[in-house]
Design a protein around this motif. Structure first.
Motif, PDB file in Angstrom:
ATOM      1  N   ILE A 127       0.611  -0.947   0.050  1.00  0.00           N
ATOM      2  CA  ILE A 127      -0.044   0.455   0.055  1.00  0.00           C
ATOM      3  C   ILE A 127       0.999   1.512  -0.101  1.00  0.00           C
ATOM      4  N   ASP A 147      -2.065   5.691   2.619  1.00  0.00           N
ATOM      5  CA  ASP A 147      -2.699   4.919   3.733  1.00  0.00           C
ATOM      6  C   ASP A 147      -2.828   5.949   4.376  1.00  0.00           C
ATOM      7  N   ARG A 187      -6.640   5.097   0.062  1.00  0.00           N
ATOM      8  CA  ARG A 187      -5.417   4.139   0.069  1.00  0.00           C
ATOM      9  C   ARG A 187      -5.912   3.515  -1.748  1.00  0.00           C
ATOM     10  N   TYR A 201      -9.983  -2.213   3.968  1.00  0.00           N
ATOM     11  CA  TYR A 201      -9.064  -2.093   3.178  1.00  0.00           C
ATOM     12  C   TYR A 201     -10.005  -2.989   1.702  1.00  0.00           C
TER      13      TYR A 201
END
Length: 914
Positions: A617, A620, A626, A690
């Motif tokens: 990632i 974030d 993200r 996520y």
């Protein structure tokens, strides 16, 4: 006779000693013991007391010399300059027989020539100085070491100040002979090692190993720009951290506050002023024994960190902790109420009021600077007068180019505004300047009546001397002075006020708001060394084209982290962490955690690489945004319902649900991976989510999606919902631009499917309406008869062309490119006789050349897109916002665009020129 007796007789023979009581000597002899085995003492021919001591550890005997009153040890050395060592006390300044100048009242330990070595077993202590021509430590000369240090550094002591009464604080500075720019300011408070010449090898280098443990070794090097209690300066290492460099700063108080007291005229001269404390009245009755009470007005007490500085109250009597009556006591200010103009007074610990005080009774508070003196100031155009003259201690704290601030402001420079992205804080438009020197002798100037003294401090508008600054005050709104050519004296210009009196209109409430950033002084005051912005660290990197023979063209600022381990996931590393703590109150809307300012010179704003190749990632946030990185294929996409997130685009939150926008790959069926862009909904917060499916935990649902490469339509795009095997496709445009509607198509609330079906079932053949048949080319033609249609407007009947499977209407136009209009469905991709490329599975409505106008009387309904170079709508205006309509109807006139949002309800938006 033993040694003690002989020694006593020797002393009696010395003319400077008179033993009046011989019984003492007799008693001394009586108590002594004679032992020849230990040695023998006696008088030699010069009547000197000598002693031969029987000892293997002592080289020679000693003797007492009556002429010099010294004790001498013979060395036995053949060198005539080193034959003896002498101990004696010299009472008067004189010259000995060897030509040495002897100081008075001094004890000597010498051979008179300087040839002996002396060794002391144990410690040598002295309350004064130890003076020698040469001192060796571990065989090395201390003098040589000192000489080397003196060549590199110039050492002196800080000038005596209220914080350095002992005048013994060491200071290492550049040699006074240094001719660099602004020498006075540099030499005052600067340590410089190396770097002053082109061949300097090292500027400053230090080595350390931290040992954790908080204050004691937690940080190797700690740099603090913080005044206040030492506890504030503690190491930032934490409980068990090890820190290399610890740099910290704070909103420091000024070095000192000068003034704040009242200036009283005491003569006819321009400088006949005396200093008086400020008078205040008691808010309400105060009982005896009280330690706190309120007064009308405001007061501050300066830095107040010396015993003699701070505020003292007089005008009533107090009791100390011993019950003694005193007429003055130190006080501290409490909270100030700007609405009531009252402030809490707290007496120093151990003191209380001796008797009660009635409301409106008067007391006086005097402010004392760090040197224990009460001052008042009187600004002038390019500086300020200070009464009485500053003490030398106070002057020692003022350095050239120091910022001198006042508590006088011309309105506000900036005000608090939560909507502004700028530095929207309360900051009065303060007057300030940079100290450029004083006028008069070091002891100040004498007033006209010869009774008062004063010091004149001058200021300039720029902090570098000779860099364009002028001898005037300035304020925060202007880079240079704003009153050139006018009076310019702080406090005498329109709008000038003491900072605590300023109010302004709050842009949020449109009500008057009191300035929240102010000093607590009811009279003008001067603040030494304040700053209105705090930089913890500042680094500058430059390329100077004037540097000869330099080839440097690349500039990097790099932190390297080399982490060696023998297996994955064994090391935890945080590259850069910046955290904000303190109170729970929000900062201004213009505050930020990081700002990258390229000033239109940088091609890339932020570059990130090096994350995990399989789902790292790069970005974030806790706002639902993200960015993911995929270099290796995701194994999750090998199974139906598997997902691979690309971007989470943020979170929206209502009172009941949270929504998050995702871009992700989804396995929606066999041999298919579709790209989805759509919404995820959950009844819980999604700021730390996520996955578009909340990691398949069932706590969120996948809503409407734009789907690329939908299942069964590779190369196309679709509107639908869901993901994986729960994906539902609605409107589809395949790669050939064919529009497919998988389910019912509705326009204005009516099903298009039902309309088509009913039209077929209700059709009838009636010859009266017209005749259809085959012409000579075996083309189906039709002649239309209708009482409702003026057939004169119909140029020709239509025909069905079997060669192409099209329906053609003849236009009767002489233009060969506009003779007919054709309707047909093309099943396969090919080229028609006119050279047009035809797409497969496509319905055409064309003249093959592009010259016709088509008009539809009634509604045109489609589930797909209608594409045209121009769209013409007849202008009309609904009679009112409740005129009859169906949801989806649109109208336009010359001023507005109207949309029917529900039955019989119109809304409109205004049109504008562009």
């Amino acid at each position: 006779m033993n040694f003690k007796t002989i020694f006593t007789l020797g002393i009696l023979s010395y003319p400077l000693i008179n033993l009046c009581n011989l019984s003492y000597a007799e008693d001394y002899v009586t108590r002594s013991q004679i032992n020849a085995a230990n040695g023998v003492a006696g008088l030699n021919s010069n009547k000197e007391v000598t002693a031969n001591i029987n000892s293997q550890t002592i080289y020679t005997p000693f003797m007492l010399l009556p002429n010099t009153g010294s004790i001498r040890f013979l060395t036995g050395d053949s060198n005539p300059d080193n034959t003896d060592i002498n101990f004696y006390y010299n009472r008067y300044s004189n010259i000995d027989p060897w030509g040495n100048h002897l100081k008075e009242n001094t004890f000597y330990f010498t051979d008179h020539h300087g040839g002996n070595n002396y060794k002391f077993v144990g410690n040598v202590e002295a309350t004064g100085l130890i003076s020698a021509s040469s001192i060796l430590v571990n065989g090395k000369s201390v003098q040589n070491a000192v000489d080397k240090v003196n060549k590199a550094l110039y050492a002196t002591y800080l000038p005596k100040t209220p914080y350095n009464n002992g005048n013994n604080a060491p200071l290492v500075v550049v040699d006074d002979g240094y001719s660099g720019f602004d020498n006075v300011n540099i030499a005052r408070n600067t340590l410089m090692l190396g770097g002053q010449s082109l061949d300097s090898k090292v500027g400053l280098k230090a080595s350390c190993q931290n040992i954790s443990g908080g204050d004691l070794g937690g940080s190797c090097y700690q740099f603090t720009d913080m005044s206040g209690p030492q506890g504030w300066h503690r190491s930032g290492a934490g409980l068990t951290d090890g820190v290399n460099v610890d740099i910290r700063t704070s909103n420091n108080s000024p070095i000192d506050v000068i003034g704040g007291n009242k200036l009283v005229k005491e003569g006819d001269g321009n400088h006949d002023y005396a200093v008086q404390g400020n008078d205040y009245t008691i808010v309400s009755d105060v009982t005896a024994g009280s330690t706190k009470f309120f007064i009308h007005g405001i007061f501050g007490c300066g830095v107040a960190i010396t015993d003699v500085s701070g505020c003292k109250m007089t005008g009533t009597e107090f009791l100390n902790d011993k019950g003694e009556t005193v007429s003055s006591v130190k006080v501290l200010p409490g909270p100030y109420d700007s609405e009531k103009n009252t402030i809490l007074v707290e007496l120093a610990r151990g003191y209380k009021l001796k008797k009660s005080i009635k409301a409106l009774s008067q007391v006086r508070i005097t402010i004392y600077s760090a040197d224990g003196r009460a001052y008042a100031i009187k600004p002038y155009k390019n500086g300020t007068e200070i009464y009485p003259a500053l003490s030398q201690q106070e002057m020692n704290m003022i350095s050239m180019r120091m910022a001198l601030w006042t508590n006088i402001a011309n309105g506000m420079s900036v005000i608090e505004d939560k909507k502004s992205i700028n530095d929207a804080i309360d900051m009065p438009n303060y007057y300030y300047g940079y100290y450029s020197g004083s006028v008069g002798s070091p002891k100040g100037n004498i007033s006209e009546d010869k009774k008062h003294t004063y010091t004149q401090l001058n200021v300039e508008t720029y902090y570098y001397p000779g860099a364009g600054g002028k001898g005037l005050w300035k304020n925060l709104k202007m880079f240079s002075n704003i009153y050139e050519g006018s009076d310019g004296v702080p406090g005498s210009n329109k709008g000038d006020q003491l900072d605590y009196k300023i109010s302004y209109t709050d842009p949020r409430t449109l009500k008057m708001k009191h300035n929240s950033n102010f000093h607590h002084y009811s009279q003008p005051a001067l603040f030494l060394g304040l700053s209105n912005k705090n930089f913890n660290t500042y680094m500058l990197q430059t390329n100077d084209a004037s540097k000869t023979d330099s080839i440097t063209r690349t500039y990097d600022n790099q932190w390297d982290f080399w982490m060696y381990s023998d297996h994955d996931y064994s090391i935890n590393s945080h590259g850069l962490t910046m955290s904000w703590g303190g109170s729970n109150h929000r900062l201004t809307a213009g505050s930020y955690m990081m700002w990258l300012a390229g000033f239109s010179k940088m091609p890339i704003g932020l570059r990130i690489d090096g994350e995990w190749e399989d789902g790292g990632i790069p970005i974030d946030t806790d706002g639902g945004f993200r960015v993911y990185k995929w270099v290796w294929p995701s194994k999750a996409l090998n199974t139906i319902n598997g997902e691979q997130v690309m971007i989470a685009l943020g979170q929206a939150k209502t009172s009941s649900s949270s929504y998050q926008l995702f871009s992700f790959m989804s396995n929606d069926g066999p041999a298919n991976n579709s790209l989805h862009l759509g919404m995820t909904k959950s009844n819980n917060g999604l700021q730390s989510n996520y996955s578009p499916t909340c990691n398949q935990n069932g706590k969120c649902s996948v809503l409407g999606q734009v789907i690329y490469d939908p299942l069964g339509y590779i190369g196309g795009i679709a509107l639908g919902s869901g993901h994986g095997d729960k994906t539902k496709l609605g409107l589809i445009v395949d790669k050939n631009s064919n529009v497919i509607v998988n389910n019912e198509l509705t326009v204005h609330g009516k099903s298009v499917n039902n309309i088509v079906d009913n039209a077929i079932l209700k059709s009838q053949v009636n010859v009266n309406n017209g005749v259809a048949g085959l012409n000579g080319n075996k083309e189906i033609t039709a002649h239309i008869r209708s009482p409702f249609i003026d057939v004169s407007y119909l140029q020709t009947p239509f025909m069905i062309l079997p060669a192409t499977g099209s329906i053609r209407f003849n236009t009767g136009d002489s233009n060969p490119d506009n003779r007919d209009i054709n309707f047909y469905y093309n099943r396969y991709a090919n080229i028609d006789p006119w050279g047009n490329h035809l797409e497969k599975n496509t319905f055409y409505f064309t003249d093959h050349h592009g010259g016709n106008n088509y008009k539809f009387v009634g509604n045109v309904i489609t589930t797909g897109n209608i594409t045209a170079n121009n769209l013409h709508v007849m202008l009309s205006t609904p009679s009112s916002s409740s005129a009859p309509c169906k949801a989806g109807d649109i109208k336009d006139d010359s001023n507005y665009h109207y949309v029917c949002v529900e039955s019989n309800k119109w809304k409109r938006v205004a049109l504008s020129d562009f």
